[in-house]
Design an enzyme around this catalytic site. Structure first.
Site, PDB file in Angstrom:
ATOM      1  N   PRO A  89      10.119  -2.022   8.239  1.00 20.02           N
ATOM      2  CA  PRO A  89      10.003  -1.998   9.873  1.00 20.02           C
ATOM      3  C   PRO A  89      10.630  -1.531  10.715  1.00 20.02           C
ATOM      4  O   PRO A  89      12.478  -1.007  10.451  1.00 20.02           O
ATOM      5  CB  PRO A  89      10.762  -3.714  10.001  1.00 20.02           C
ATOM      6  CG  PRO A  89      10.591  -4.394   8.718  1.00 20.02           C
ATOM      7  CD  PRO A  89      11.440  -3.269   7.191  1.00 20.02           C
ATOM      8  N   CYS A 272       2.151   3.922   9.545  1.00 19.17           N
ATOM      9  CA  CYS A 272       3.266   5.031   9.438  1.00 19.17           C
ATOM     10  C   CYS A 272       3.669   5.927  10.106  1.00 19.17           C
ATOM     11  O   CYS A 272       4.716   6.398  10.379  1.00 19.17           O
ATOM     12  CB  CYS A 272       3.142   5.547   8.053  1.00 19.17           C
ATOM     13  SG  CYS A 272       2.799   4.647   6.187  1.00 19.17           S
TER      14      CYS A 272
HETATM   15  C1  UDX Z   1       4.495  -0.858   2.612  1.00 25.01           C
HETATM   16  C2  UDX Z   1       5.986  -0.326   3.295  1.00 25.01           C
HETATM   17  O1  UDX Z   1       6.361  -1.209   4.732  1.00 25.01           O
HETATM   18  C3  UDX Z   1       6.221   0.971   4.252  1.00 25.01           C
HETATM   19  O2  UDX Z   1       7.428   1.065   5.434  1.00 25.01           O
HETATM   20  C4  UDX Z   1       6.329   2.479   3.264  1.00 25.01           C
HETATM   21  O3  UDX Z   1       5.865   4.034   3.951  1.00 25.01           O
HETATM   22  C5  UDX Z   1       5.344   1.885   1.962  1.00 25.01           C
HETATM   23  O4  UDX Z   1       5.434   0.425   1.427  1.00 25.01           O
HETATM   24  P1  UDX Z   1       3.380  -0.845   2.598  1.00 25.01           P
HETATM   25  O5  UDX Z   1       2.595  -1.317   1.034  1.00 25.01           O
HETATM   26  O6  UDX Z   1       1.369  -0.458   3.331  1.00 25.01           O
HETATM   27  O7  UDX Z   1       3.717   0.165   2.676  1.00 25.01           O
HETATM   28  O8  UDX Z   1       3.570  -2.426   2.900  1.00 25.01           O
HETATM   29  P2  UDX Z   1       3.073  -4.102   3.181  1.00 25.01           P
HETATM   30  O9  UDX Z   1       1.115  -4.060   2.932  1.00 25.01           O
HETATM   31  O10 UDX Z   1       3.819  -4.767   4.212  1.00 25.01           O
HETATM   32  O11 UDX Z   1       3.347  -4.001   1.246  1.00 25.01           O
HETATM   33  C6  UDX Z   1       4.838  -4.623   1.442  1.00 25.01           C
HETATM   34  C7  UDX Z   1       4.509  -6.019   0.427  1.00 25.01           C
HETATM   35  O12 UDX Z   1       6.084  -5.640  -0.263  1.00 25.01           O
HETATM   36  C8  UDX Z   1       4.097  -6.796   0.888  1.00 25.01           C
HETATM   37  O13 UDX Z   1       3.176  -7.746   0.190  1.00 25.01           O
HETATM   38  C9  UDX Z   1       5.837  -8.449   0.884  1.00 25.01           C
HETATM   39  O14 UDX Z   1       5.654  -8.846   0.848  1.00 25.01           O
HETATM   40  C10 UDX Z   1       6.558  -7.144  -0.030  1.00 25.01           C
HETATM   41  N1  UDX Z   1       8.132  -7.694  -0.174  1.00 25.01           N
HETATM   42  C11 UDX Z   1       8.943  -7.712   1.047  1.00 25.01           C
HETATM   43  C12 UDX Z   1       8.212  -7.577  -1.539  1.00 25.01           C
HETATM   44  O15 UDX Z   1       8.149  -8.333  -2.300  1.00 25.01           O
HETATM   45  N2  UDX Z   1       9.318  -8.463  -1.340  1.00 25.01           N
HETATM   46  C13 UDX Z   1      10.610  -8.104  -0.067  1.00 25.01           C
HETATM   47  O16 UDX Z   1      12.285  -7.805  -0.078  1.00 25.01           O
HETATM   48  C14 UDX Z   1       9.703  -8.015   1.066  1.00 25.01           C
HETATM   49  C1  UDX Z   2      -1.336   8.330   7.168  1.00 22.75           C
HETATM   50  C2  UDX Z   2      -1.095   9.973   6.591  1.00 22.75           C
HETATM   51  O1  UDX Z   2      -2.547  10.428   5.921  1.00 22.75           O
HETATM   52  C3  UDX Z   2      -0.278   9.031   4.275  1.00 22.75           C
HETATM   53  O2  UDX Z   2      -0.162  10.763   3.699  1.00 22.75           O
HETATM   54  C4  UDX Z   2       0.641   8.703   4.562  1.00 22.75           C
HETATM   55  O3  UDX Z   2       1.108   7.963   3.353  1.00 22.75           O
HETATM   56  C5  UDX Z   2      -0.520   7.615   5.357  1.00 22.75           C
HETATM   57  O4  UDX Z   2      -0.176   7.802   7.069  1.00 22.75           O
HETATM   58  P1  UDX Z   2      -3.376   6.258   7.022  1.00 22.75           P
HETATM   59  O5  UDX Z   2      -1.761   5.869   8.490  1.00 22.75           O
HETATM   60  O6  UDX Z   2      -2.978   5.659   5.834  1.00 22.75           O
HETATM   61  O7  UDX Z   2      -2.643   7.880   5.992  1.00 22.75           O
HETATM   62  O8  UDX Z   2      -4.620   6.938   7.499  1.00 22.75           O
HETATM   63  P2  UDX Z   2      -4.541   8.610   8.236  1.00 22.75           P
HETATM   64  O9  UDX Z   2      -6.407   9.327   7.814  1.00 22.75           O
HETATM   65  O10 UDX Z   2      -3.866   9.849   8.590  1.00 22.75           O
HETATM   66  O11 UDX Z   2      -5.162   8.306   9.727  1.00 22.75           O
HETATM   67  C6  UDX Z   2      -4.391   7.661  10.773  1.00 22.75           C
HETATM   68  C7  UDX Z   2      -4.436   7.345  11.917  1.00 22.75           C
HETATM   69  O12 UDX Z   2      -4.810   8.935  12.682  1.00 22.75           O
HETATM   70  C8  UDX Z   2      -5.151   6.837  12.125  1.00 22.75           C
HETATM   71  O13 UDX Z   2      -6.180   6.111  12.858  1.00 22.75           O
HETATM   72  C9  UDX Z   2      -6.956   7.825  12.405  1.00 22.75           C
HETATM   73  O14 UDX Z   2      -8.183   7.162  13.367  1.00 22.75           O
HETATM   74  C10 UDX Z   2      -6.130   8.573  12.959  1.00 22.75           C
HETATM   75  N1  UDX Z   2      -6.603  10.448  13.390  1.00 22.75           N
HETATM   76  C11 UDX Z   2      -7.028  11.118  11.794  1.00 22.75           C
HETATM   77  C12 UDX Z   2      -7.190  10.513  14.205  1.00 22.75           C
HETATM   78  O15 UDX Z   2      -7.486   9.862  15.414  1.00 22.75           O
HETATM   79  N2  UDX Z   2      -8.143  11.786  14.616  1.00 22.75           N
HETATM   80  C13 UDX Z   2      -7.369  12.703  13.365  1.00 22.75           C
HETATM   81  O16 UDX Z   2      -8.537  13.854  13.115  1.00 22.75           O
HETATM   82  C14 UDX Z   2      -7.542  12.387  12.296  1.00 22.75           C
END
Ligand code: UDX
Ligand code: UDX
Length: 480
Positions: A89, A272
């Site tokens: 975070p 992200c």
């Molecule tokens: C995660 C991170 O949030 C992001 O910063 C990174 O770029 C990619 O990995 P995401 O998988 O989307 O992205 O996050 P989230 O869906 O919140 O999953 C993280 C998981 O880790 C949660 O399910 C949480 O419970 C788990 N976790 C967290 C553990 O198992 N152990 C911990 O100590 C902390």
């Molecule tokens: C992004 C990156 O694309 C991915 O490679 C990385 O691993 C994680 O972050 P994600 O956040 O899942 O992926 O979705 P993405 O399709 O990138 O969209 C991000 C945001 O941009 C969304 O809110 C989408 O609606 C917005 N968006 C995207 C626009 O407003 N305009 C566009 O042309 C494209």
């Protein structure tokens, strides 16, 4: 049999490991998480995340070579390769608050790996982290070791939600960063061999550790920058009578620029973009590069500006007040085909309208009422702390109702705001919606999914991002 364990069963860990299990029947993959409800959901028919195609992949492998478990230490101890995909975070207090990544969960994961390991391991950074995190993690691992050899690799994930399965199956590239020592290179080769089960070799890029870490931040910053660039243009289009879609098309036809990621919108969201850019900004500041930091900070500032601008358009078009007026919010997820609401622009838009005392009626095909109410009650940056995954009693919002049908949301409303580009919003019967609304009926398209002329013919007063303004909207605009 090679054993892989992934710590963190989230949007990244879950789908990525499911794809590895599908493509590598000779590898056993266990995804572990501290959250019991999350693991229970992964083991049930209702997976904890909505992602097209994910169900089929999980069903094919679960119980064969793909397992979900809360026995974190046991599976880490048994693994040859440990992926770490836990939350990173944005810090909410202390040094770097509001910008720097909080590595608490990563650090405790590293300490736990060091404690429970009895054999050599490759530890893979999957979470997005600040550059040089691998070095810090390496120190924790090696200072605790009992003659065990740990190799740390950076293998950033580039999947986008909503298309995760497609992205994992046919990635543009897989990036693996490692030490240049012989042991480091051996570890790189071992991970490369996993991906080589289905990814062509020329798409697997190997770099040093820091290049891999920085490439992930840079890729997200570049993508977000394109959106902020076109969104900045959208404001100018509205002032000049140009049409942002026409501008984007003409600009994108230049093969050096390309057509993707040029859709003007109410703003980007997701877990992200903002987080990674703020992190990049902080790293630049810490490295004595304030100009570079300022440059990237603008990408986030324009995104905030775009969300505020949208709210101002809504309020000023509706006679400068939305107090007591029903406004339908269509879509709450940060993009279509996901139920994810992290950093969704819907939160800021709703806060803005609630601040002007609007009555909101929200509909999203994939987001639950509980989630929406929790999001609206949460402080900035709190969403990425694991506590939010635990059930909480939702704060009662008298001004907010969440409904399960777009027609219900729009009934008797003064205005409609489209915040997510769900396909079903393109196919609604807008004549029917119009007939059941208060007049004049306003339509604010934050995703440019509708045909403006057709909507105006029905009778709506229409605002569409970056398009020539409706005469009505134009006349009533205060300066924004
Ligand atoms: C995660 C991170 O949030 C992001 O910063 C990174 O770029 C990619 O990995 P995401 O998988 O989307 O992205 O996050 P989230 O869906 O919140 O999953 C993280 C998981 O880790 C949660 O399910 C949480 O419970 C788990 N976790 C967290 C553990 O198992 N152990 C911990 O100590 C902390
Ligand atoms: C992004 C990156 O694309 C991915 O490679 C990385 O691993 C994680 O972050 P994600 O956040 O899942 O992926 O979705 P993405 O399709 O990138 O969209 C991000 C945001 O941009 C969304 O809110 C989408 O609606 C917005 N968006 C995207 C626009 O407003 N305009 C566009 O042309 C494209």
């Amino acid at each position: 049999m090679v054993k892989i364990c992934c710590i963190g069963a989230g949007y990244v860990g879950g789908p990525t490991m499911a794809m590895i299990a599908l493509k590598c029947p000779d590898i056993e993959v266990v995804v572990v998480d501290i959250s019991k409800p999350r693991i229970a959901a992964w083991n049930s028919d209702e997976l904890p995340i909505y992602e097209p195609g994910l169900d089929e992949v999980v069903k094919k492998c679960r119980g064969k070579n793909l397992f979900f478990s809360t026995e974190v230490e046991k599976h880490v101890a048994e693994a040859d390769i440990v992926f770490v995909s836990v939350n990173t975070p944005t810090k909410t207090r202390g040094l770097g608050a509001g910008k720097a990544a909080d590595l608490t969960y990563w650090e405790s994961a590293a300490r736990m790996i060091a404690d429970v390991s009895k054999s050599d391991k490759i530890v893979v950074e999957k979470s997005t982290v600040p550059v040089k995190t691998a070095e810090a993690i390496e120190k924790i691992l090696t200072h605790n070791n009992k003659g065990i050899n740990f190799q740390i690799l950076s293998n950033p994930e580039f999947l986008a939600e909503g298309t995760a399965i497609e992205d994992l199956e046919k990635p543009d590239r897989v990036l693996i960063g490692g030490r240049t020592t012989p042991e480091g290179q051996k570890a790189v080769a071992a991970l490369k061999a996993v991906y080589a089960h289905w990814v062509p070799e020329d798409r697997i890029i190997t770099t040093n550790l820091w290049s891999a870490e920085l490439s992930k931040l840079a890729a997200n910053a570049f993508l977000a920058q394109r959106i902020s660039s076109i969104n900045a243009m959208s404001a100018l289009c509205e002032s000049t009578g140009a049409d942002v879609s026409e501008v984007a098309y003409a600009v994108g036809k230049d093969s050096r620029i390309g057509p993707k990621f040029l859709n003007a919108s109410v703003g980007f969201g997701g877990s992200c973009f903002q987080k990674d850019i703020l992190n990049l900004v902080y790293i630049c500041e810490c490295n004595g590069l304030p100009e570079v930091a300022h440059y990237w900070k603008q990408v986030v500032s324009i995104n905030d500006y775009q969300k505020t601008r949208f709210v101002k358009r809504v309020v000023s078009s509706m006679f400068n007040t939305v107090s007591g007026k029903k406004i339908a919010i269509l879509g709450f997820a940060f993009k279509k085909d996901t139920g994810d609401t992290r950093e969704t622009p819907a939160i800021d838009v709703c806060h803005g309208l609630l601040g002007d005392k609007a009555q909101l009626s929200i509909y999203d095909p994939q987001v639950t009422e509980d989630q929406i109410k929790r999001d609206l009650a949460m402080n900035k940056f709190d969403w990425d702390h694991p506590q939010h995954l635990q059930p909480q009693s939702p704060t009662a919002f008298k001004q907010v109702s969440v409904v399960w049908d777009a027609y219900e949301a729009c009934k008797d409303a003064h205005g409609i705001c489209i915040i997510t580009e769900w396909d079903e919003f393109k196919k609604l019967d807008y004549q029917k919606l119009y007939d059941n609304m208060q007049k004049p009926a306003f339509l604010f398209d934050g995703r440019n999914v509708l045909n403006v002329e057709e909507m105006r013919k029905i009778g709506f007063v229409v605002y569409s991002i970056g398009k020539p303004l409706d005469p009505w909207v134009k006349d009533l605009q205060v300066s924004i």
